[in-house]
Write a protein that holds these residues in place. Structure first.
Motif, mmCIF file in Angstrom:
data_model
loop_
_atom_site.group_PDB
_atom_site.id
_atom_site.type_symbol
_atom_site.label_atom_id
_atom_site.label_comp_id
_atom_site.label_asym_id
_atom_site.label_seq_id
_atom_site.Cartn_x
_atom_site.Cartn_y
_atom_site.Cartn_z
ATOM 1 N N UNK A 23 0.969 -1.182 0.071
ATOM 2 C CA UNK A 23 0.053 0.116 0.043
ATOM 3 C C UNK A 23 0.980 1.133 0.197
ATOM 4 N N UNK A 24 1.923 1.096 0.718
ATOM 5 C CA UNK A 24 2.811 2.313 0.797
ATOM 6 C C UNK A 24 3.532 2.755 -0.605
ATOM 7 N N UNK A 25 3.636 1.525 -1.293
ATOM 8 C CA UNK A 25 4.151 1.733 -2.620
ATOM 9 C C UNK A 25 3.106 2.074 -3.418
ATOM 10 N N UNK A 26 1.928 1.865 -3.382
ATOM 11 C CA UNK A 26 1.073 2.509 -4.149
ATOM 12 C C UNK A 26 0.972 4.166 -3.850
ATOM 13 N N UNK A 27 1.435 4.585 -2.860
ATOM 14 C CA UNK A 27 1.272 5.902 -2.432
ATOM 15 C C UNK A 27 2.804 6.617 -2.787
ATOM 16 N N UNK A 28 3.683 5.732 -3.220
ATOM 17 C CA UNK A 28 4.952 6.311 -3.414
ATOM 18 C C UNK A 28 5.903 6.527 -2.277
ATOM 19 N N UNK A 29 5.486 5.942 -1.006
ATOM 20 C CA UNK A 29 6.345 5.951 0.199
ATOM 21 C C UNK A 29 7.078 4.890 0.192
ATOM 22 N N UNK A 30 8.125 4.921 -0.480
ATOM 23 C CA UNK A 30 9.135 3.868 -0.597
ATOM 24 C C UNK A 30 9.924 3.386 0.661
ATOM 25 N N UNK A 43 8.373 -1.948 6.224
ATOM 26 C CA UNK A 43 7.538 -2.939 6.224
ATOM 27 C C UNK A 43 7.885 -4.160 5.652
ATOM 28 N N UNK A 44 8.476 -4.249 4.716
ATOM 29 C CA UNK A 44 9.145 -5.297 4.130
ATOM 30 C C UNK A 44 10.192 -6.072 4.824
ATOM 31 N N UNK A 45 11.031 -5.352 5.608
ATOM 32 C CA UNK A 45 12.196 -5.706 6.314
ATOM 33 C C UNK A 45 11.557 -6.346 7.563
#
Length: 198
Positions: A154-161, A167-169
């Motif tokens: 979801x953060x990726x969808x918001x460009x909050x890399x 979160x992935x870590x």
């Protein structure tokens, strides 16, 4: 042999159906749950089990009927509504899915209900609402890697890399041994590569 001796006992058919579920023979599972329902049409658990089998076969309309009947027979068991919401979600009927999850949340706010609300909001492109629900799910149960993964997407969808990477870590830290997380590691590597090049 027990089935032959007790062919009027629904529990035996339910038990055998559940064995077929374990080995992923969903067609045979449904056949046994059908027999259990023929014996007792008022057992919500039989409809619930058959609903899951139909869900696994992508028979979402039939699964919805089963979960609806199970809910009708036992209004107190919220799991039925959650599964029905999953069916609606797969059918991209997000408003109906959200309605079921909100009913569940009225009685008991859990990490499961918050997680599914997050999934639904994300598909509706309501990303802030999705993040809010995923974050609430993390508060309620911070040990489920899938929550971090989906919030990361979801953060990726918001460009909050940066938030996505975090979160992935966290997901990898919680469960570094599952095969699925190898994919997350690749995504994480790709994100870091893109960020470095930019």
């Amino acid at each position: 042999e027990a089935i032959k001796l007790n062919n009027k006992n629904e529990d035996f058919y339910i038990s055998r159906g559940n064995v077929y579920m374990i080995i992923k023979n969903y067609v045979s599972a449904i056949s046994n749950f059908d027999k259990a329902i023929e014996i007792n049409k008022d057992n919500d658990h039989s409809f619930y089990c058959r609903g899951i089998a139909n869900f696994e076969l992508d028979n979402y309309d039939e699964a919805i009927k089963d979960f609806s009947k199970a809910t009708e027979l036992n209004l107190c068991y919220s799991e039925y509504l959650i599964w029905r919401a999953k069916c609606y979600f797969e059918q991209e009927k997000y408003d109906l899915a959200l309605k079921d999850i909100e009913k569940v949340s009225e009685d008991n706010i859990s990490h499961i209900s918050c997680f599914w609300k997050g999934m639904i909001y994300r598909e509706k492109a309501e990303y802030e609402s999705a993040i809010r629900e995923f974050s609430q799910a993390v508060i309620l149960n911070p040990y489920i890697e899938e929550i971090y993964v989906e919030r990361g997407y979801t953060y990726l969808n918001m460009n909050r890399v940066d938030s996505a990477i975090e979160d992935f870590e966290k997901a990898i830290t919680l469960n570094p041994h599952t095969e699925v997380l190898n994919l997350y590691k690749k995504i994480l590597s790709d994100i870091q590569h893109i960020s470095f090049n930019n």
